[in-house]
Scaffold this motif. Structure first.
Motif, PDB file in Angstrom:
ATOM      1  N   PRO A   1       0.813  -1.450   0.074  1.00 29.68           N
ATOM      2  CA  PRO A   1      -0.021  -0.034  -0.091  1.00 29.68           C
ATOM      3  C   PRO A   1       0.873   1.287  -0.097  1.00 29.68           C
ATOM      4  CG  PRO A   1      -0.870  -1.658   1.452  1.00 29.68           C
ATOM      5  CD  PRO A   1       0.456  -2.162   1.062  1.00 29.68           C
ATOM      6  N   GLN A   2       2.156   1.016   0.447  1.00 31.48           N
ATOM      7  CA  GLN A   2       2.933   2.275   0.581  1.00 31.48           C
ATOM      8  C   GLN A   2       3.704   2.712  -0.624  1.00 31.48           C
ATOM      9  OE1 GLN A   2       2.682  -0.293   2.568  1.00 31.48           O
ATOM     10  NE2 GLN A   2       2.189   0.645   4.501  1.00 31.48           N
ATOM     11  N   GLY A   3       3.664   1.736  -1.623  1.00 31.46           N
ATOM     12  CA  GLY A   3       4.218   2.051  -2.944  1.00 31.46           C
ATOM     13  C   GLY A   3       4.628   0.722  -3.626  1.00 31.46           C
ATOM     14  N   LYS A   4       5.321   0.921  -4.813  1.00 29.64           N
ATOM     15  CA  LYS A   4       5.243   0.131  -6.022  1.00 29.64           C
ATOM     16  C   LYS A   4       6.671  -0.996  -5.629  1.00 29.64           C
ATOM     17  CE  LYS A   4       5.304  -0.495 -11.104  1.00 29.64           C
ATOM     18  NZ  LYS A   4       4.193  -1.296 -11.284  1.00 29.64           N
ATOM     19  N   ASN A   5       6.426  -2.199  -5.824  1.00 24.16           N
ATOM     20  CA  ASN A   5       7.712  -2.993  -5.872  1.00 24.16           C
ATOM     21  C   ASN A   5       8.407  -2.907  -4.687  1.00 24.16           C
ATOM     22  OD1 ASN A   5       6.958  -4.153  -8.359  1.00 24.16           O
ATOM     23  ND2 ASN A   5       8.159  -2.720  -9.270  1.00 24.16           N
ATOM     24  N   LEU A   6       7.797  -2.672  -3.183  1.00 22.64           N
ATOM     25  CA  LEU A   6       8.499  -2.558  -2.064  1.00 22.64           C
ATOM     26  C   LEU A   6       8.839  -3.874  -1.359  1.00 22.64           C
ATOM     27  CD1 LEU A   6       7.012   0.830  -0.594  1.00 22.64           C
ATOM     28  CD2 LEU A   6       8.989   0.642  -2.125  1.00 22.64           C
ATOM     29  N   CYS A   7       8.342  -4.854  -1.901  1.00 22.09           N
ATOM     30  CA  CYS A   7       8.447  -6.341  -1.271  1.00 22.09           C
ATOM     31  C   CYS A   7       9.009  -7.037  -2.423  1.00 22.09           C
ATOM     32  CB  CYS A   7       7.293  -6.624  -0.821  1.00 22.09           C
ATOM     33  SG  CYS A   7       7.550  -8.211   0.206  1.00 22.09           S
ATOM     34  N   GLY A   8      10.154  -7.650  -2.269  1.00 24.65           N
ATOM     35  CA  GLY A   8      10.637  -8.627  -3.574  1.00 24.65           C
ATOM     36  C   GLY A   8      11.983  -9.021  -3.293  1.00 24.65           C
ATOM     37  N   ALA A   9      12.355  -9.691  -4.177  1.00 26.26           N
ATOM     38  CA  ALA A   9      13.859 -10.359  -4.142  1.00 26.26           C
ATOM     39  C   ALA A   9      14.411 -10.295  -5.530  1.00 26.26           C
ATOM     40  CB  ALA A   9      13.778 -11.798  -3.487  1.00 26.26           C
ATOM     41  N   PHE A  10      15.762 -10.458  -5.670  1.00 30.13           N
ATOM     42  CA  PHE A  10      16.588 -10.610  -6.729  1.00 30.13           C
ATOM     43  C   PHE A  10      16.592 -12.064  -6.774  1.00 30.13           C
ATOM     44  CE2 PHE A  10      18.332  -6.523  -5.704  1.00 30.13           C
ATOM     45  CZ  PHE A  10      18.132  -5.861  -7.456  1.00 30.13           C
ATOM     46  N   HIS A  11      16.085 -12.726  -7.861  1.00 33.50           N
ATOM     47  CA  HIS A  11      16.077 -14.288  -8.100  1.00 33.50           C
ATOM     48  C   HIS A  11      15.816 -14.331  -9.826  1.00 33.50           C
ATOM     49  CE1 HIS A  11      15.234 -18.077  -7.211  1.00 33.50           C
ATOM     50  NE2 HIS A  11      14.131 -18.581  -7.904  1.00 33.50           N
ATOM     51  N   GLN A  12      17.331 -14.708 -10.149  1.00 33.00           N
ATOM     52  CA  GLN A  12      17.488 -14.985 -11.733  1.00 33.00           C
ATOM     53  C   GLN A  12      16.520 -16.131 -12.348  1.00 33.00           C
ATOM     54  OE1 GLN A  12      18.672 -12.564 -13.527  1.00 33.00           O
ATOM     55  NE2 GLN A  12      19.965 -11.364 -11.964  1.00 33.00           N
ATOM     56  N   PRO A  13      15.886 -15.921 -13.230  1.00 32.10           N
ATOM     57  CA  PRO A  13      15.279 -17.186 -14.115  1.00 32.10           C
ATOM     58  C   PRO A  13      16.579 -18.106 -14.633  1.00 32.10           C
ATOM     59  CG  PRO A  13      15.312 -15.199 -15.762  1.00 32.10           C
ATOM     60  CD  PRO A  13      15.757 -14.730 -14.099  1.00 32.10           C
ATOM     61  N   VAL A  14      16.002 -19.127 -14.928  1.00 32.38           N
ATOM     62  CA  VAL A  14      16.951 -20.079 -15.490  1.00 32.38           C
ATOM     63  C   VAL A  14      16.874 -20.292 -16.873  1.00 32.38           C
ATOM     64  CG1 VAL A  14      17.083 -21.834 -13.387  1.00 32.38           C
ATOM     65  CG2 VAL A  14      15.436 -22.365 -15.225  1.00 32.38           C
ATOM     66  N   LEU A  15      16.004 -19.611 -17.506  1.00 32.27           N
ATOM     67  CA  LEU A  15      15.799 -19.425 -18.993  1.00 32.27           C
ATOM     68  C   LEU A  15      14.623 -18.469 -19.126  1.00 32.27           C
ATOM     69  CD1 LEU A  15      16.229 -20.863 -21.840  1.00 32.27           C
ATOM     70  CD2 LEU A  15      14.319 -22.390 -21.351  1.00 32.27           C
ATOM     71  N   VAL A  16      14.730 -17.700 -20.426  1.00 33.34           N
ATOM     72  CA  VAL A  16      13.700 -16.743 -20.845  1.00 33.34           C
ATOM     73  C   VAL A  16      13.545 -17.157 -22.341  1.00 33.34           C
ATOM     74  CG1 VAL A  16      13.047 -14.356 -21.313  1.00 33.34           C
ATOM     75  CG2 VAL A  16      14.551 -15.105 -19.311  1.00 33.34           C
ATOM     76  N   LEU A  17      12.251 -17.284 -22.600  1.00 36.96           N
ATOM     77  CA  LEU A  17      11.604 -17.729 -23.839  1.00 36.96           C
ATOM     78  C   LEU A  17      10.852 -16.566 -24.365  1.00 36.96           C
ATOM     79  CD1 LEU A  17      10.994 -21.670 -23.246  1.00 36.96           C
ATOM     80  CD2 LEU A  17      13.303 -20.788 -24.260  1.00 36.96           C
ATOM     81  N   ILE A  18      11.219 -16.017 -25.355  1.00 36.77           N
ATOM     82  CA  ILE A  18      10.483 -14.650 -26.194  1.00 36.77           C
ATOM     83  C   ILE A  18       9.943 -15.318 -27.284  1.00 36.77           C
ATOM     84  CG2 ILE A  18      10.604 -12.294 -26.869  1.00 36.77           C
ATOM     85  CD1 ILE A  18      12.855 -12.144 -24.852  1.00 36.77           C
ATOM     86  N   ASP A  19       8.729 -15.307 -27.547  1.00 37.42           N
ATOM     87  CA  ASP A  19       8.135 -15.527 -28.684  1.00 37.42           C
ATOM     88  C   ASP A  19       7.350 -14.303 -29.193  1.00 37.42           C
ATOM     89  OD1 ASP A  19       6.483 -16.421 -30.868  1.00 37.42           O
ATOM     90  OD2 ASP A  19       5.715 -18.220 -29.564  1.00 37.42           O
ATOM     91  N   PRO A  20       7.806 -13.725 -30.337  1.00 34.96           N
ATOM     92  CA  PRO A  20       7.371 -12.270 -30.804  1.00 34.96           C
ATOM     93  C   PRO A  20       5.826 -12.442 -31.424  1.00 34.96           C
ATOM     94  CG  PRO A  20       9.686 -12.620 -31.677  1.00 34.96           C
ATOM     95  CD  PRO A  20       9.102 -13.740 -30.911  1.00 34.96           C
TER      96      PRO A  20
END
Length: 349
Positions: A148-167
């Protein structure tokens, strides 16, 4: 097919290819020994692509579960995250199993965060379906939810193991959501590539979409590799975001989209930069012209005083002030710390 490798901690690939979504299982098989997969998606994306992804996973022998949440930023809450991790526990996913984020930026942020906190961290794969998520949010490992106090204030750095982009997924985007994604495309050119910005100015992005996606992702990849946890250079990726997040908060995260708010933020901070003698004259006019070209907003009805107040909860705020990202010129960005008592003056108040 276009391919990029992100060299951080656990190296992973970004693969850009038309139709890759239906072959997702074969690509995931190369990077994961999971038995169970949970596909997390939203109510807009599920009818379009969920069956295709589930089929691709089941073809490779995975036991697949699906968690569907109500589409929109209003779902980006800790309550929904709890529902997600309880679902993962209910289905018996182990530390060797996998989450797949199928959707836009909200879905990727939330599914990634659920994967980060479930069993203290399990693998996840990004399959972004919006322009914004394909060019920006699916890469780099930032996950989280709003408070409620703001955007993205609760989170973590967690890298994916793969990114698949389908245009091809972009063909089902409304004009509004395509324009929303252009906020992050324009940002990439502004901070790191005058050449990319000129393409945005002079060409039809839709006709060159794979090239544009690749260039944006490559810019982000290079920055993330040098500064994974945002200790320095990565903060440049926040150009337009400090003001933009303030605007989103003032609209209760529903009246203006993320890309629109970032666009307004980029224009405002560039106008401020020009008045302060920090930014090359004419920069703001060029940004305004490309925002208008892609049918994006160039102003907001809230006062500068209201926006400044809303910015005070921004996660990039320091004890003494705010680190604004500004441009010397298109393609040349820098971090400009401003003490709290000088922010009003910077904004001309």
């Amino acid at each position: 097919m276009k391919k990029l490798t992100v060299n951080v901690g656990k190296t992973y690939e970004i693969i850009i290819e038309k139709g890759i979504m239906q072959e997702c299982g074969a690509y995931i098989k190369k990077v994961s020994s999971a038995k169970k997969v949970c596909v997390i998606t939203d109510s807009n994306v599920a009818p379009l692509y969920l069956d295709r992804v589930v089929s691709g996973l089941e073809k490779e022998g995975y036991e697949v579960f699906s968690f569907i949440f109500k589409a929109g930023e209003s779902s980006k809450t800790t309550a929904v995250i709890v529902e997600m991790v309880e679902f993962l526990a209910e289905k018996g996913l182990t530390r060797k199993d996998l989450v797949v984020a199928l959707g836009g930026g909200v879905c990727g942020d939330m599914a990634g965060f659920a994967a980060a906190v479930y069993l203290r961290g399990i693998d996840f794969v990004q399959i972004p379906t919006t322009l914004l998520s394909q060019v920006d949010s699916s890469v780099g490992g930032k996950t989280g939810v709003d408070l409620p106090q703001g955007k993205n204030l609760c989170g973590a750095f967690h890298q994916p193991v793969l990114v698949l982009i389908d245009p091809l997924a972009l063909h089902t985007l409304s004009d509004h959501y395509f324009s929303d994604g252009m906020g992050e495309v324009i940002k990439a050119g502004c901070i790191k590539s005058a050449q990319l910005f000129e393409k945005i100015e002079n060409k039809d992005v839709k006709e060159n979409i794979e090239e544009i996606i690749f260039e944006c992702v490559d810019i982000k990849r290079s920055v993330v590799e040098r500064d994974e946890k945002e200790q320095g250079e990565r903060a440049l990726l926040n150009f337009g975001h400090t003001i933009g997040h303030g605007i989103e908060k003032l609209h209760n995260f529903s009246g203006v989209s993320h890309g629109e708010a970032v666009g307004i933020g980029m224009l405002m901070i560039s106008e401020i930069g020009e008045k302060a003698g920090l930014t090359e004259k004419g920069t703001a006019d060029r940004i305004k012209a490309v925002l208008e070209k892609y049918n994006m907003k160039t102003s907001d009805n809230h006062s500068a005083e209201s926006i400044i107040e809303a910015m005070q909860s921004d996660k990039k705020r320091t004890l003494n002030g705010i680190n604004f990202v500004m441009l010397k010129s298109i393609g040349n960005s820098f971090i400009y710390p401003v003490e709290n008592e000088k922010i009003n003056k910077l904004f001309g108040l």
